[in-house]
Design a protein around this motif. Structure first.
Motif, PDB file in Angstrom:
ATOM      1  N   GLY A 120      41.441  77.970  59.641  1.00  0.00           N
ATOM      2  CA  GLY A 120      40.005  77.960  59.838  1.00  0.00           C
ATOM      3  C   GLY A 120      39.268  77.968  58.510  1.00  0.00           C
ATOM      4  N   ARG A 121      37.939  77.945  58.586  1.00  0.00           N
ATOM      5  CA  ARG A 121      37.122  77.906  57.372  1.00  0.00           C
ATOM      6  C   ARG A 121      35.967  78.884  57.468  1.00  0.00           C
ATOM      7  NH1 ARG A 121      35.037  72.669  54.898  1.00  0.00           N
ATOM      8  NH2 ARG A 121      33.804  72.489  56.817  1.00  0.00           N
ATOM      9  N   VAL A 122      35.567  79.384  56.330  1.00  0.00           N
ATOM     10  CA  VAL A 122      34.382  80.238  56.261  1.00  0.00           C
ATOM     11  C   VAL A 122      33.414  79.593  55.273  1.00  0.00           C
ATOM     12  CG1 VAL A 122      33.487  82.513  55.650  1.00  0.00           C
ATOM     13  CG2 VAL A 122      35.731  82.320  56.741  1.00  0.00           C
ATOM     14  N   LEU A 123      32.181  79.334  55.713  1.00  0.00           N
ATOM     15  CA  LEU A 123      31.164  78.773  54.821  1.00  0.00           C
ATOM     16  C   LEU A 123      30.010  79.756  54.696  1.00  0.00           C
ATOM     17  CD1 LEU A 123      32.453  76.157  56.484  1.00  0.00           C
ATOM     18  CD2 LEU A 123      30.791  74.970  55.078  1.00  0.00           C
ATOM     19  N   LEU A 124      29.656  80.075  53.473  1.00  0.00           N
ATOM     20  CA  LEU A 124      28.534  80.982  53.241  1.00  0.00           C
ATOM     21  C   LEU A 124      27.517  80.251  52.375  1.00  0.00           C
ATOM     22  CD1 LEU A 124      30.476  84.272  52.466  1.00  0.00           C
ATOM     23  CD2 LEU A 124      29.484  83.571  54.636  1.00  0.00           C
ATOM     24  N   ALA A 125      26.271  80.218  52.808  1.00  0.00           N
ATOM     25  CA  ALA A 125      25.209  79.526  52.083  1.00  0.00           C
ATOM     26  C   ALA A 125      25.665  78.131  51.666  1.00  0.00           C
ATOM     27  CB  ALA A 125      24.785  80.343  50.858  1.00  0.00           C
ATOM     28  N   ASP A 126      26.209  77.373  52.643  1.00  0.00           N
ATOM     29  CA  ASP A 126      26.635  75.981  52.451  1.00  0.00           C
ATOM     30  C   ASP A 126      27.774  75.806  51.461  1.00  0.00           C
ATOM     31  OD1 ASP A 126      24.740  75.046  54.257  1.00  0.00           O
ATOM     32  OD2 ASP A 126      23.175  75.119  52.716  1.00  0.00           O
ATOM     33  N   ARG A 127      28.532  76.863  51.208  1.00  0.00           N
ATOM     34  CA  ARG A 127      29.635  76.731  50.277  1.00  0.00           C
ATOM     35  C   ARG A 127      30.909  77.165  51.010  1.00  0.00           C
ATOM     36  NH1 ARG A 127      31.489  80.173  45.691  1.00  0.00           N
ATOM     37  NH2 ARG A 127      30.180  81.800  46.558  1.00  0.00           N
ATOM     38  N   ASP A 128      31.961  76.374  50.889  1.00  0.00           N
ATOM     39  CA  ASP A 128      33.229  76.737  51.530  1.00  0.00           C
ATOM     40  C   ASP A 128      33.900  77.817  50.679  1.00  0.00           C
ATOM     41  OD1 ASP A 128      35.721  77.007  52.589  1.00  0.00           O
ATOM     42  OD2 ASP A 128      36.071  74.871  52.883  1.00  0.00           O
ATOM     43  N   VAL A 129      33.987  79.037  51.213  1.00  0.00           N
ATOM     44  CA  VAL A 129      34.539  80.149  50.425  1.00  0.00           C
ATOM     45  C   VAL A 129      35.903  80.587  50.964  1.00  0.00           C
ATOM     46  CG1 VAL A 129      32.275  81.023  49.749  1.00  0.00           C
ATOM     47  CG2 VAL A 129      33.351  81.887  51.830  1.00  0.00           C
ATOM     48  N   THR A 130      36.488  79.760  51.847  1.00  0.00           N
ATOM     49  CA  THR A 130      37.720  80.161  52.518  1.00  0.00           C
ATOM     50  C   THR A 130      38.789  80.617  51.531  1.00  0.00           C
ATOM     51  OG1 THR A 130      37.183  78.422  54.083  1.00  0.00           O
ATOM     52  CG2 THR A 130      39.333  79.448  54.319  1.00  0.00           C
ATOM     53  N   ARG A 131      38.873  79.940  50.384  1.00  0.00           N
ATOM     54  CA  ARG A 131      39.917  80.292  49.419  1.00  0.00           C
ATOM     55  C   ARG A 131      39.432  81.232  48.318  1.00  0.00           C
ATOM     56  NH1 ARG A 131      42.997  79.298  52.425  1.00  0.00           N
ATOM     57  NH2 ARG A 131      43.499  77.296  53.384  1.00  0.00           N
ATOM     58  N   GLU A 132      38.167  81.621  48.392  1.00  0.00           N
ATOM     59  CA  GLU A 132      37.611  82.459  47.324  1.00  0.00           C
ATOM     60  C   GLU A 132      37.970  83.934  47.514  1.00  0.00           C
ATOM     61  OE1 GLU A 132      36.140  81.373  44.771  1.00  0.00           O
ATOM     62  OE2 GLU A 132      34.904  79.605  45.204  1.00  0.00           O
TER      63      GLU A 132
END
Lengths: 299, 211
Positions: B55-67
């Motif tokens: 799956g993916r997590v996007l915060l404020a239009d930025r993909d942060v899944t790997r952050e």
């Protein structure tokens, strides 16, 4: 499903006679009586030692250069081995507390070995290790280092001061590791997680949040390792020997004086050790008290 | 904006599969569910504190899944506040800024601003130990908002508070929201929290999200 209806109306108006719990006196009397046995025994030991020697005998003991050397070596070797113990106890305690890994139970068991093993066996094992090929290689490397730094007083590891510290450290570190593990277990990982969401990496979260909160545990671990080192005897005797003015620490002094029948000096040195241990315990407690802690960090 | 796309994760016997939802920018979303449904786990996954399977997590239009959590630019308020007990309130509030190496004067100014926003200027030099539940949650909220995160994640922030304090916090959260424009996701089992705060309500049940 409706609850089953019982036949007949329950009588809720029955009044039981008022209940009064029995006295708490026997409970506390029991606790005090059992606890007092041990406290009285400890106090008795100290009083007996103190009554056996006179200030003059203590003074004489302190005049002896051998004993003065032993006092000095004991104080700083214990401090050094306690610091070294913290140096390994903090990383091990933290890793064991925060992470689960394959073989963890094995490592956990290994860390308990110095606690379970007779100290004499630890000393013997150290001696054997340093007589192996690897041990001798390490000792040679250490000698080269000593020469490089121009140290003349210390000639090697085995049967010299480094052996004293190593013998103390080998056992004391295990106690420090236990203490730090429990300390980190008691600090909720939640605070580190918050720190990480605030921009920290693991290292920053550890140094800025976890370690300051582990302060009391650090002090306890240090004190425990220090006290344990002061009492270390068997491993030092085997691995470092009991050479006067070289590897003699206070516990060795007690043994040496006893073995030549000088009971007065042995008891006088024992008292010195008790005083030194109490002084360190009180000092560390005082430094670690909540009041000083708050004063130290408030602007 | 907070977007979760087809999130799946495992934690022991617990599993969540294919969870998706979006909180539009500037909105206050409440994620409801009973104890044990995994709502905290979802929040931790968004914060980067829990590993996800897919799956993916996007915060404020930025993909942060790997952050890492620290790179996601979020404010996180856990249930018990989890204040840093070795620091004063001031240092708690300024923590994220000190990590970002803000100059001292800028940190002081921002801390002052936060203290005013949250009504705690009188607590700044206090130690965290003596704070009441409501005070502690205010500090936790301020600490989370310090670095101007566009996203605020709150995990049962009001569950340990008494009725009166809770009402004060509702008002406070509403004003924080109005003044910062932050996008919030608030996890709770309390229907009152949802009634008082939510623009959007999600329900988590049997591993599924329904709006």
């Amino acid at each position: 499903m409706p609850p089953p209806v019982s036949s007949g109306t329950p009588n809720l108006a029955v009044t039981e006679p008022a209940h009064r719990p029995r006295s708490d006196v026997p409970f506390y009397a029991g606790l005090l009586a059992l606890g007092a046995v041990y406290v009285v025994l400890l106090a008795g030991l100290l009083i007996a030692d103190a009554a056996y020697t006179t200030p003059a005998q203590l003074w004489t003991a302190l005049q002896s250069p051998e004993i003065r050397y032993a006092v000095w070596l004991s104080l700083w070797s214990c401090t050094l081995s306690a610091l070294l113990s913290l140096l390994v106890a903090v990383p091990i305690g933290y890793l064991m507390s925060r992470h689960r890994f394959r073989g963890q139970a094995l490592v956990d068991g290994l860390l308990d070995i110095p606690i379970v093993l007779p100290p004499l066996v630890v000393g013997l094992s150290l001696l054997i290790l340093f007589h192996s090929v690897w041990g001798r290689w390490l000792e040679d490397a250490f000698k080269v280092m000593l020469a490089w730094f121009g140290v003349r007083r210390i000639r090697g590891i085995t049967y010299d001061i480094p052996a004293v510290i190593l013998a103390q450290f080998a056992v004391a570190a295990a106690f420090a590791v236990r203490t730090m593990r429990v300390t980190f277990d008691q600090i909720s990982p939640r605070r580190e997680q918050v720190a990480m969401t605030l921009g920290c990496n693991r290292s920053q979260a550890f140094w800025r949040v976890v370690l300051p909160e582990a302060r009391r545990g650090l002090l306890t671990a240090f004190t425990l390792a220090w006290a344990r080192s002061l009492g270390e005897f068997g491993p030092i005797l085997i691995f470092a020997g009991a050479t006067r003015l070289r590897t003699e620490v206070l516990s060795t002094t007690v043994f040496l004086e006893l073995s030549v029948g000088n009971l007065e000096a042995a008891v006088a040195v024992s008292l010195l050790m008790i005083v030194a241990a109490l002084a360190v315990l009180l000092l560390v407690r005082q430094l670690g008290s909540e009041r000083n802690f708050t004063r130290a960090i408030e602007p | 904006m907070i977007t979760v796309e087809q999130l799946s994760l495992r934690q022991g016997a617990f599993r969540l599969d294919d969870v998706s939802f979006t909180v539009p920018a500037g909105r206050y979303a409440v994620l409801m569910g009973r104890t044990g449904t995994g709502k905290t786990t979802v929040l931790e996954a968004i914060a980067g504190l829990r590993r996800i399977r897919s799956g993916r997590v996007l915060l404020a239009d930025r993909d942060v899944t790997r952050e890492k959590p620290g790179a996601r630019n979020i404010g996180y308020v856990p249930q018990d506040g989890a204040l840093f007990t070795s620091m004063t309130v001031r240092d708690n509030l300024g923590f994220a800024l000190a990590i970002r190496r803000w100059p001292r004067e800028k940190i002081d100014a921002r801390v002052r601003e936060l203290a005013d926003l949250l009504g705690i200027p009188h607590l700044l030099d206090r130690h965290t130990a003596g704070l009441s539940g409501g005070e502690a949650q205010r500090v936790a909220l301020g600490r989370a908002l310090a670095a101007h995160p566009p996203v605020l994640l709150l995990d049962e922030p009001l569950s340990a508070l008494d009725e009166d304090t809770r009402n004060e916090m509702y008002a406070l959260l509403q004003s924080v929201r109005a003044r910062t424009g932050v996008t919030a996701l608030h996890v709770t089992h309390s229907a009152t929290d949802a009634d008082r705060l939510a623009d959007v309500v999600f329900r988590l049940r049997d591993g599924r999200i329904s709006a």
